[in-house]
Design a protein around this motif. Structure first.
Motif, mmCIF file in Angstrom:
data_model
loop_
_atom_site.group_PDB
_atom_site.id
_atom_site.type_symbol
_atom_site.label_atom_id
_atom_site.label_comp_id
_atom_site.label_asym_id
_atom_site.label_seq_id
_atom_site.Cartn_x
_atom_site.Cartn_y
_atom_site.Cartn_z
ATOM 1 N N THR A 188 0.819 -1.355 -0.119
ATOM 2 C CA THR A 188 0.195 0.080 -0.073
ATOM 3 C C THR A 188 0.294 1.376 -0.212
ATOM 4 O OG1 THR A 188 -0.013 -0.673 2.472
ATOM 5 C CG2 THR A 188 -1.759 -1.144 1.479
ATOM 6 N N THR A 189 2.175 0.979 -0.112
ATOM 7 C CA THR A 189 3.000 1.989 -0.122
ATOM 8 C C THR A 189 3.618 2.992 -1.458
ATOM 9 O OG1 THR A 189 4.336 0.846 1.415
ATOM 10 C CG2 THR A 189 5.233 3.048 0.679
ATOM 11 N N PRO A 190 2.808 3.912 -1.462
ATOM 12 C CA PRO A 190 3.035 4.729 -3.187
ATOM 13 C C PRO A 190 4.633 4.738 -3.500
ATOM 14 C CG PRO A 190 1.512 6.039 -1.184
ATOM 15 C CD PRO A 190 2.270 4.882 -0.962
ATOM 16 N N GLY A 191 4.756 4.427 -4.225
ATOM 17 C CA GLY A 191 6.320 4.350 -5.049
ATOM 18 C C GLY A 191 7.370 3.586 -4.588
ATOM 19 N N LEU A 192 6.351 3.069 -3.984
ATOM 20 C CA LEU A 192 7.376 0.838 -3.951
ATOM 21 C C LEU A 192 7.024 0.236 -4.839
ATOM 22 C CD1 LEU A 192 9.231 0.134 -1.900
ATOM 23 C CD2 LEU A 192 7.819 -1.180 -0.671
ATOM 24 N N ALA A 193 7.949 0.002 -5.905
ATOM 25 C CA ALA A 193 7.535 -1.035 -7.491
ATOM 26 C C ALA A 193 8.188 -2.217 -7.777
ATOM 27 C CB ALA A 193 8.105 -0.209 -8.821
ATOM 28 N N LEU A 194 6.714 -3.355 -7.084
ATOM 29 C CA LEU A 194 6.839 -4.409 -7.083
ATOM 30 C C LEU A 194 7.019 -5.163 -8.847
ATOM 31 C CD1 LEU A 194 4.040 -5.232 -4.583
ATOM 32 C CD2 LEU A 194 6.048 -4.316 -3.739
ATOM 33 N N ALA A 195 8.327 -5.983 -8.690
ATOM 34 C CA ALA A 195 8.170 -6.291 -10.028
ATOM 35 C C ALA A 195 8.036 -8.633 -9.996
ATOM 36 C CB ALA A 195 10.216 -5.931 -10.244
ATOM 37 N N VAL A 196 8.194 -8.676 -10.801
ATOM 38 C CA VAL A 196 7.573 -10.237 -11.121
ATOM 39 C C VAL A 196 8.346 -10.746 -12.474
ATOM 40 C CG1 VAL A 196 5.668 -9.947 -11.923
ATOM 41 C CG2 VAL A 196 6.523 -11.872 -11.152
ATOM 42 N N LEU A 197 9.924 -11.628 -11.907
ATOM 43 C CA LEU A 197 10.163 -11.883 -12.731
ATOM 44 C C LEU A 197 9.499 -13.613 -13.949
ATOM 45 C CD1 LEU A 197 14.041 -11.767 -11.955
ATOM 46 C CD2 LEU A 197 13.235 -10.060 -13.477
ATOM 47 N N VAL A 198 9.764 -13.307 -15.306
ATOM 48 C CA VAL A 198 9.315 -14.323 -16.039
ATOM 49 C C VAL A 198 9.805 -14.750 -17.385
ATOM 50 C CG1 VAL A 198 6.750 -13.873 -14.964
ATOM 51 C CG2 VAL A 198 7.711 -13.209 -16.988
ATOM 52 N N ALA A 199 9.731 -15.902 -17.620
ATOM 53 C CA ALA A 199 9.401 -16.713 -18.806
ATOM 54 C C ALA A 199 9.419 -17.993 -20.103
ATOM 55 C CB ALA A 199 11.528 -17.245 -19.146
ATOM 56 N N ASP A 200 7.995 -17.458 -19.624
ATOM 57 C CA ASP A 200 6.948 -18.865 -19.982
ATOM 58 C C ASP A 200 5.555 -18.238 -18.697
ATOM 59 O OD1 ASP A 200 8.267 -19.655 -22.607
ATOM 60 O OD2 ASP A 200 8.609 -21.051 -21.009
ATOM 61 N N CYS A 201 5.882 -18.365 -17.441
ATOM 62 C CA CYS A 201 5.100 -18.613 -16.250
ATOM 63 C C CYS A 201 4.433 -17.167 -17.003
ATOM 64 C CB CYS A 201 5.561 -18.035 -15.156
ATOM 65 S SG CYS A 201 6.338 -20.260 -14.832
ATOM 66 N N VAL A 202 3.040 -16.367 -16.047
ATOM 67 C CA VAL A 202 2.141 -15.418 -16.447
ATOM 68 C C VAL A 202 2.738 -14.560 -14.859
ATOM 69 C CG1 VAL A 202 0.023 -14.730 -16.096
ATOM 70 C CG2 VAL A 202 0.856 -17.246 -16.383
ATOM 71 N N PRO A 203 3.149 -13.343 -15.229
ATOM 72 C CA PRO A 203 3.261 -12.265 -14.984
ATOM 73 C C PRO A 203 1.772 -11.489 -14.871
ATOM 74 C CG PRO A 203 3.564 -11.968 -17.340
ATOM 75 C CD PRO A 203 3.096 -12.860 -16.853
ATOM 76 N N LEU A 204 0.984 -11.456 -13.600
ATOM 77 C CA LEU A 204 -0.260 -11.074 -12.427
ATOM 78 C C LEU A 204 0.054 -10.010 -12.487
ATOM 79 C CD1 LEU A 204 -3.355 -10.746 -12.853
ATOM 80 C CD2 LEU A 204 -3.137 -12.703 -10.855
ATOM 81 N N LEU A 205 -0.637 -8.558 -12.528
ATOM 82 C CA LEU A 205 -0.367 -7.412 -11.709
ATOM 83 C C LEU A 205 -2.123 -7.501 -11.110
ATOM 84 C CD1 LEU A 205 1.938 -5.228 -14.392
ATOM 85 C CD2 LEU A 205 2.475 -7.059 -12.005
ATOM 86 N N LEU A 206 -1.963 -6.687 -10.212
ATOM 87 C CA LEU A 206 -3.044 -6.104 -9.745
ATOM 88 C C LEU A 206 -3.326 -4.818 -9.131
ATOM 89 C CD1 LEU A 206 -3.392 -9.874 -8.302
ATOM 90 C CD2 LEU A 206 -4.873 -8.754 -9.900
#
Length: 243
Positions: A91-109
């Protein structure tokens, strides 16, 4: 990379493999340290990503992704990846959450009205074992409403190319209904994004977008199934502190 307009309360970005400093077989915008690439090149790519997004490199929060159903809430920057987790929520503004993939699904909510965002690594095992419902539940604990959550999925392995044994397809289907499919060759396959769309709707989330591109067949993306030794692209989401 593609990004939403600068002044939106929530920003979401997905990268491709183009435009970085990494050499073959990681060429060129590899963002993962754990795949054997030159650490200096990865650091340069991460710095370029942060700069292009108007963020400091320290604002990006990475995960030690292990195909679990573990969700972690973060409220501050950290230099090391969050250990043994496959979803981040903040819930912190400016904190960027990253997910790494190379076939898996990157899901952003994102629930922009209530100020809650999440990045999810939804591979076959994590999706099968409930990483998405666990993430949504954590977002709700922090004030999100399912009806207000936007879900965006990036490029991933498409069912037409994701061949697996029938036993595996049946097993995932039991836990993630809608994911079992047939490949373009007529063999058994898994379409994780199709299963996740059905699952998200069952959770009350209807604002769903999904990039239809297949990482296995599209050279614009890294693909573990296509290449074996390769890099990772990313999905990134954050609450815009400038709004």
């Amino acid at each position: 990379m593609t990004a939403s307009p600068t002044h939106r309360p929530v920003r979401m970005v997905f990268t491709t493999r183009a435009g970085g400093a990494s050499a073959s077989p990681y060429e060129s915008f590899n963002l993962a340290h754990h795949v054997g690439d030159d650490p200096t090149a990865v650091d340069a790519n991460r710095a370029r990503l942060a700069d292009s997004l108007g963020l400091t490199p320290g604002a990006l929060v990475w995960m030690e992704q292990l195909h679990t159903n573990t969700v972690t809430v973060v409220d501050s920057a950290q230099s090391d990846p969050v250990e043994a987790t496959d979803a981040l929520v903040t819930t912190t503004p400016g904190l960027a959450l990253a997910v790494l993939v190379a076939d898996c699904v990157p899901l952003l909510l994102a629930d922009q009205a209530n100020g809650v965002v999440a990045a999810v690594h939804a591979g076959r095992m994590g999706a099968r074992n409930g990483i998405v419902p666990a993430t949504v539940a954590k977002m709700v604990e922090l004030g999100a409403q399912p009806s207000g959550i936007q879900a965006v999925m990036g490029a991933a392995a498409a069912g037409r190319n994701y061949e697996v044994p029938q036993e595996m397809a049946d097993d995932v289907e039991r836990r993630l209904p809608g994911s079992r499919t047939r490949t373009s060759q007529g063999t058994w396959g898994i379409d994780v994004r199709a299963g996740l769309i059905r699952q998200l709707m069952s959770l009350g989330i209807t604002a769903i977008e999904s990039d239809p591109r297949c990482t296995i067949e599209d050279d614009d993306f890294f693909s573990y199934r296509r290449q074996g030794t390769t890099g990772r692209q990313a999905g990134v989401v954050w609450l815009n502190s400038e709004v």
